[in-house]
Design a protein around this motif. Structure first.
Motif, PDB file in Angstrom:
ATOM      1  N   VAL A 177      -8.203   1.555  -4.199  1.00 37.25           N
ATOM      2  CA  VAL A 177      -7.414   0.325  -4.033  1.00 37.25           C
ATOM      3  C   VAL A 177      -8.224  -0.924  -4.388  1.00 37.25           C
ATOM      4  O   VAL A 177      -7.672  -1.911  -4.872  1.00 37.25           O
ATOM      5  CB  VAL A 177      -6.812   0.237  -2.600  1.00 37.25           C
ATOM      6  CG1 VAL A 177      -7.883   0.164  -1.534  1.00 37.25           C
ATOM      7  CG2 VAL A 177      -5.873  -0.963  -2.471  1.00 37.25           C
ATOM      8  N   LEU A 178      -9.531  -0.854  -4.192  1.00 37.34           N
ATOM      9  CA  LEU A 178     -10.350  -2.043  -4.451  1.00 37.34           C
ATOM     10  C   LEU A 178     -10.431  -2.381  -5.944  1.00 37.34           C
ATOM     11  O   LEU A 178     -10.771  -3.513  -6.300  1.00 37.34           O
ATOM     12  CB  LEU A 178     -11.765  -1.878  -3.882  1.00 37.34           C
ATOM     13  CG  LEU A 178     -11.872  -1.689  -2.369  1.00 37.34           C
ATOM     14  CD1 LEU A 178     -13.333  -1.707  -1.936  1.00 37.34           C
ATOM     15  CD2 LEU A 178     -11.082  -2.761  -1.611  1.00 37.34           C
ATOM     16  N   SER A 179     -10.123  -1.410  -6.810  1.00 37.54           N
ATOM     17  CA  SER A 179     -10.141  -1.728  -8.247  1.00 37.54           C
ATOM     18  C   SER A 179      -8.737  -1.644  -8.855  1.00 37.54           C
ATOM     19  O   SER A 179      -8.584  -1.570 -10.076  1.00 37.54           O
ATOM     20  CB  SER A 179     -11.114  -0.814  -8.993  1.00 37.54           C
ATOM     21  OG  SER A 179     -11.025   0.489  -8.518  1.00 37.54           O
ATOM     22  N   PHE A 180      -7.735  -1.683  -8.013  1.00 39.19           N
ATOM     23  CA  PHE A 180      -6.333  -1.550  -8.440  1.00 39.19           C
ATOM     24  C   PHE A 180      -5.871  -2.823  -9.152  1.00 39.19           C
ATOM     25  O   PHE A 180      -5.972  -3.917  -8.602  1.00 39.19           O
ATOM     26  CB  PHE A 180      -5.493  -1.287  -7.186  1.00 39.19           C
ATOM     27  CG  PHE A 180      -4.041  -0.993  -7.426  1.00 39.19           C
ATOM     28  CD1 PHE A 180      -3.627  -0.163  -8.469  1.00 39.19           C
ATOM     29  CD2 PHE A 180      -3.079  -1.516  -6.572  1.00 39.19           C
ATOM     30  CE1 PHE A 180      -2.277   0.126  -8.649  1.00 39.19           C
ATOM     31  CE2 PHE A 180      -1.731  -1.231  -6.745  1.00 39.19           C
ATOM     32  CZ  PHE A 180      -1.331  -0.410  -7.790  1.00 39.19           C
ATOM     33  N   LYS A 181      -5.370  -2.637 -10.384  1.00 40.30           N
ATOM     34  CA  LYS A 181      -4.861  -3.794 -11.145  1.00 40.30           C
ATOM     35  C   LYS A 181      -3.458  -3.468 -11.643  1.00 40.30           C
ATOM     36  O   LYS A 181      -3.259  -3.157 -12.830  1.00 40.30           O
ATOM     37  CB  LYS A 181      -5.775  -4.089 -12.344  1.00 40.30           C
ATOM     38  CG  LYS A 181      -7.154  -4.603 -11.942  1.00 40.30           C
ATOM     39  CD  LYS A 181      -7.922  -5.076 -13.180  1.00 40.30           C
ATOM     40  CE  LYS A 181      -9.272  -5.639 -12.837  1.00 40.30           C
ATOM     41  NZ  LYS A 181     -10.260  -4.659 -12.396  1.00 40.30           N
ATOM     42  N   PRO A 182      -2.480  -3.524 -10.772  1.00 40.00           N
ATOM     43  CA  PRO A 182      -1.118  -3.153 -11.175  1.00 40.00           C
ATOM     44  C   PRO A 182      -0.515  -4.177 -12.123  1.00 40.00           C
ATOM     45  O   PRO A 182      -0.946  -5.328 -12.167  1.00 40.00           O
ATOM     46  CB  PRO A 182      -0.355  -3.130  -9.851  1.00 40.00           C
ATOM     47  CG  PRO A 182      -1.104  -4.039  -8.959  1.00 40.00           C
ATOM     48  CD  PRO A 182      -2.548  -3.961  -9.378  1.00 40.00           C
ATOM     49  N   LYS A 183       0.524  -3.715 -12.835  1.00 38.33           N
ATOM     50  CA  LYS A 183       1.206  -4.622 -13.773  1.00 38.33           C
ATOM     51  C   LYS A 183       2.352  -5.346 -13.077  1.00 38.33           C
ATOM     52  O   LYS A 183       3.064  -6.124 -13.694  1.00 38.33           O
ATOM     53  CB  LYS A 183       1.737  -3.824 -14.960  1.00 38.33           C
ATOM     54  CG  LYS A 183       0.618  -3.264 -15.831  1.00 38.33           C
ATOM     55  CD  LYS A 183       1.164  -2.665 -17.118  1.00 38.33           C
ATOM     56  CE  LYS A 183       0.064  -2.068 -17.966  1.00 38.33           C
ATOM     57  NZ  LYS A 183      -0.493  -0.832 -17.387  1.00 38.33           N
ATOM     58  N   MET A 184       2.604  -5.017 -11.825  1.00 38.96           N
ATOM     59  CA  MET A 184       3.716  -5.654 -11.111  1.00 38.96           C
ATOM     60  C   MET A 184       3.237  -6.205  -9.772  1.00 38.96           C
ATOM     61  O   MET A 184       2.152  -5.856  -9.302  1.00 38.96           O
ATOM     62  CB  MET A 184       4.830  -4.640 -10.879  1.00 38.96           C
ATOM     63  CG  MET A 184       4.389  -3.381 -10.178  1.00 38.96           C
ATOM     64  SD  MET A 184       5.769  -2.254  -9.864  1.00 38.96           S
ATOM     65  CE  MET A 184       5.411  -0.888 -10.939  1.00 38.96           C
ATOM     66  N   LYS A 185       4.072  -7.047  -9.174  1.00 41.38           N
ATOM     67  CA  LYS A 185       3.796  -7.526  -7.814  1.00 41.38           C
ATOM     68  C   LYS A 185       4.786  -6.847  -6.880  1.00 41.38           C
ATOM     69  O   LYS A 185       5.923  -6.580  -7.265  1.00 41.38           O
ATOM     70  CB  LYS A 185       3.967  -9.040  -7.748  1.00 41.38           C
ATOM     71  CG  LYS A 185       2.833  -9.801  -8.422  1.00 41.38           C
ATOM     72  CD  LYS A 185       3.024 -11.289  -8.202  1.00 41.38           C
ATOM     73  CE  LYS A 185       2.064 -12.108  -9.030  1.00 41.38           C
ATOM     74  NZ  LYS A 185       0.777 -12.297  -8.383  1.00 41.38           N
ATOM     75  N   TYR A 186       4.341  -6.620  -5.665  1.00 43.64           N
ATOM     76  CA  TYR A 186       5.156  -5.850  -4.729  1.00 43.64           C
ATOM     77  C   TYR A 186       5.777  -6.744  -3.661  1.00 43.64           C
ATOM     78  O   TYR A 186       5.144  -7.678  -3.162  1.00 43.64           O
ATOM     79  CB  TYR A 186       4.300  -4.761  -4.057  1.00 43.64           C
ATOM     80  CG  TYR A 186       3.679  -3.849  -5.079  1.00 43.64           C
ATOM     81  CD1 TYR A 186       4.411  -2.818  -5.652  1.00 43.64           C
ATOM     82  CD2 TYR A 186       2.370  -4.075  -5.533  1.00 43.64           C
ATOM     83  CE1 TYR A 186       3.851  -2.012  -6.647  1.00 43.64           C
ATOM     84  CE2 TYR A 186       1.814  -3.282  -6.520  1.00 43.64           C
ATOM     85  CZ  TYR A 186       2.558  -2.249  -7.066  1.00 43.64           C
ATOM     86  OH  TYR A 186       2.005  -1.467  -8.051  1.00 43.64           O
ATOM     87  N   LYS A 187       7.001  -6.384  -3.278  1.00 42.62           N
ATOM     88  CA  LYS A 187       7.666  -7.085  -2.167  1.00 42.62           C
ATOM     89  C   LYS A 187       7.113  -6.548  -0.835  1.00 42.62           C
ATOM     90  O   LYS A 187       7.044  -7.254   0.162  1.00 42.62           O
ATOM     91  CB  LYS A 187       9.185  -6.843  -2.248  1.00 42.62           C
ATOM     92  CG  LYS A 187       9.991  -7.491  -1.171  1.00 42.62           C
ATOM     93  CD  LYS A 187      10.184  -8.956  -1.457  1.00 42.62           C
ATOM     94  CE  LYS A 187      10.972  -9.631  -0.347  1.00 42.62           C
ATOM     95  NZ  LYS A 187      11.647 -10.817  -0.768  1.00 42.62           N
ATOM     96  N   LEU A 188       6.750  -5.255  -0.854  1.00 41.25           N
ATOM     97  CA  LEU A 188       6.158  -4.660   0.349  1.00 41.25           C
ATOM     98  C   LEU A 188       4.920  -3.846  -0.019  1.00 41.25           C
ATOM     99  O   LEU A 188       4.979  -2.951  -0.865  1.00 41.25           O
ATOM    100  CB  LEU A 188       7.165  -3.746   1.055  1.00 41.25           C
ATOM    101  CG  LEU A 188       6.585  -2.888   2.189  1.00 41.25           C
ATOM    102  CD1 LEU A 188       6.030  -3.747   3.335  1.00 41.25           C
ATOM    103  CD2 LEU A 188       7.626  -1.913   2.734  1.00 41.25           C
TER     104      LEU A 188
END
Ligand SMILES: C[S@@+](CC[C@H](N)C(=O)[O-])C[C@H]1O[C@@H](n2cnc3c(N)ncnc32)[C@H](O)[C@@H]1O
Length: 204
Positions: free
Chosen positions: A99-110
């Motif tokens: 999780v510390l290097s997680f770079k998702p392409k979206m933003k989360y509501k939850l």
């Protein structure tokens, strides 16, 4: 990625049955109830951080949520979760990484995390987790954290953990989030012991 950490978790999920780990829940009732209270839309983006083999994904799919993401450091946990979901596995976006290097392409509501954040025990990692969560939760979105409480265990899965009170957890996140609610609850492990958890619901 920290290989020792990844190996630790791969080893756990390769060698232990679903109900042979202390965090196992037949029904993740607490998480389910508090997610329901958030009144999310079915297409809101939801991520379960350090999901392991949690049954929360199936519950959310059955409730009609159609933008669900999974993240765990363990590929073994991910593969076993996919098998458990059967055909529903195509309804989930799968991420295997730290999780510390997680770079998702979206933003989360939850952003839901049960029993993961407490594994970060140094200031640098705690700050990094906060940075990643803050960056990837949409404005008005929710951060739900379930950690061991100050009356909970000092270790989980043989690893040291940080214990939290409502005040100490809020202290970490309050610059970017408002604390909406919090409560303490005992988790009954499969070994007939209890672990006291703190759940906090924050809004960005
Ligand atoms: C105690 S288990 C909780 C699993 C699940 N949340 C549940 O409630 O059943 C912690 C989980 O976090 C994962 N994990 C630990 N450190 C992680 C990290 N740095 N990044 C991503 N996942 C991690 C582990 O593989 C494990 O599945």
């Amino acid at each position: 990625m920290n290989n020792d950490l990844k190996n630790h978790w791969e080893n756990i999920y390769s060698n232990k049955a679903e109900n042979e780990v202390s965090w196992f829940q037949t029904v993740p009732k607490t998480s389910h109830q508090l997610i329901n209270k958030l009144n999310l839309e079915s297409n809101d983006k939801i991520i379960d951080i350090g999901s392991g083999r949690s049954r929360i994904l199936k519950i959310l799919i059955d409730e009609g949520f159609n933008n669900i993401s999974y993240l765990d450091i363990s590929k073994e946990a991910c593969e076993k979760s996919k098998i458990a979901l059967g055909d529903d596995k195509s309804k989930v976006t799968w991420n295997v990484e730290n999780v510390l290097s997680f770079k998702p392409k979206m933003k989360y509501k939850l952003w839901h995390d049960r029993a993961v954040f407490h594994f970060f025990t140094n200031k640098k990692d705690i700050e990094k987790y906060k940075e990643v969560a803050t960056k990837n939760i949409s404005d008005g979105g929710y951060l739900v954290l379930g950690t061991f409480s100050i009356n909970g265990p000092k270790k989980c899965s043989g690893l040291d953990v940080s214990q939290y009170s409502e005040q100490s957890l809020n202290e970490i996140f309050k610059s970017d989030f408002n604390l909406l609610d919090s409560f303490y609850i005992d988790h009954q492990t499969p070994f007939d012991t209890t672990q006291n958890f703190l759940f906090c619901i924050f809004k960005k």
